[in-house]
Write a protein that holds these residues in place. Structure first.
Motif, PDB file in Angstrom:
ATOM      1  N   UNK A 198       0.828  -1.217   0.000  1.00  0.00           N
ATOM      2  CA  UNK A 198       0.000   0.000   0.000  1.00  0.00           C
ATOM      3  C   UNK A 198       0.858   1.261   0.000  1.00  0.00           C
ATOM      4  N   UNK A 199       1.886   1.263  -0.829  1.00  0.00           N
ATOM      5  CA  UNK A 199       2.829   2.382  -0.820  1.00  0.00           C
ATOM      6  C   UNK A 199       2.150   3.709  -1.113  1.00  0.00           C
ATOM      7  N   UNK A 200       1.192   3.740  -2.035  1.00  0.00           N
ATOM      8  CA  UNK A 200       0.519   5.008  -2.359  1.00  0.00           C
ATOM      9  C   UNK A 200      -0.174   5.581  -1.129  1.00  0.00           C
ATOM     10  N   UNK A 201      -0.825   4.711  -0.346  1.00  0.00           N
ATOM     11  CA  UNK A 201      -1.484   5.171   0.880  1.00  0.00           C
ATOM     12  C   UNK A 201      -0.462   5.714   1.869  1.00  0.00           C
ATOM     13  N   UNK A 202       0.632   5.007   2.014  1.00  0.00           N
ATOM     14  CA  UNK A 202       1.673   5.423   2.966  1.00  0.00           C
ATOM     15  C   UNK A 202       2.280   6.750   2.533  1.00  0.00           C
ATOM     16  N   UNK A 203       2.503   6.892   1.239  1.00  0.00           N
ATOM     17  CA  UNK A 203       3.052   8.154   0.719  1.00  0.00           C
ATOM     18  C   UNK A 203       2.068   9.289   0.942  1.00  0.00           C
ATOM     19  N   UNK A 204       0.779   9.057   0.702  1.00  0.00           N
ATOM     20  CA  UNK A 204      -0.223  10.097   0.922  1.00  0.00           C
ATOM     21  C   UNK A 204      -0.301  10.493   2.392  1.00  0.00           C
ATOM     22  N   UNK A 205      -0.090   9.524   3.274  1.00  0.00           N
ATOM     23  CA  UNK A 205      -0.065   9.803   4.715  1.00  0.00           C
ATOM     24  C   UNK A 205       1.165  10.605   5.114  1.00  0.00           C
TER      25      UNK A 205
END
Length: 207
Positions: free
Chosen positions: A105-112
């Motif tokens: 879930x890298x995109x979620x982690x980056x958005x966070x």
């Protein structure tokens, strides 16, 4: 500002110069998104056997605010954590994950904008079955890490400052940075050329 918080002002390059190679994690432990802010905090240590992520999932509910959760795993087949785990960690005030393994879930982690330093990403999660003690010595990126050691991570890498040396290293780092700030590039170039030419001459180099 506590002495641990003060390490956010110290580049990992400076700490590496002072502490040497043995306290620097290998190049596989890298930021998974960027530009990542420099982070620093006391290590909360976790050990996860290959294929299992139970204890990292347990740690996010037990690590104190400001902690850097450091995970020994070495698993390159299954993810240790995903977006929800990172979101809860961030909400609970955990500073970052430093994991000898993978996440998803890298995109979620980056958005966070939750800092994760790890070996990479893979879309399949591990199982949750292997209980292990928390806050025991772990090995992450080739460096032994004890609970409470200061972990400093930025785009250059991850450095571990042993707890017993925290104040000494912080003082030395501040002194080194102050000296460098007072030196012009002309000063550095002159001293650098003198040093390099001396080393070359000592080895009989002509040219």
């Amino acid at each position: 500002m506590t002495d641990v918080d003060a390490f956010t002002d110290i580049p990992t390059t400076t700490l590496a110069d002072l502490l040497g190679r043995g306290q620097v994690m290998d190049i596989g432990i890298r930021p998974l998104w960027g530009p990542v802010p420099r982070v620093a905090g006391p290590a909360f240590t976790v050990r996860c056997p290959p294929g299992d992520n139970l204890m990292l999932h347990a740690a996010i509910h037990r690590a104190g605010p400001g902690s850097v959760v450091v995970v020994e795993s070495g698993d390159l087949d299954y993810a240790l954590a995903g977006g929800n785990v990172c979101a809860v960690a961030r909400r609970r005030g955990i500073t970052a994950f430093v994991a000898d393994g993978l996440i998803r879930d890298l995109a979620e982690v980056r958005d966070l904008r939750f800092p994760v330093f790890a070996r990479g990403v893979i879309p399949i999660p591990g199982t949750k079955s292997a209980a292990r003690p928390l806050n025991e010595r772990v090995r992450c990126g080739g460096v032994e890490v004890d609970a409470g050691d200061t972990v400093v991570a930025d785009e250059e890498g991850v450095v571990v400052v042993p707890g017993a040396r925290r104040e000494e290293v912080l003082a030395a780092a501040r002194a080194k940075l102050a000296k460098e700030a007072a030196e012009t590039l002309d000063d550095w170039e002159s001293a650098h050329r003198t040093r390099i030419d001396r080393i070359l001459a000592d080895q009989g180099f002509e040219g």
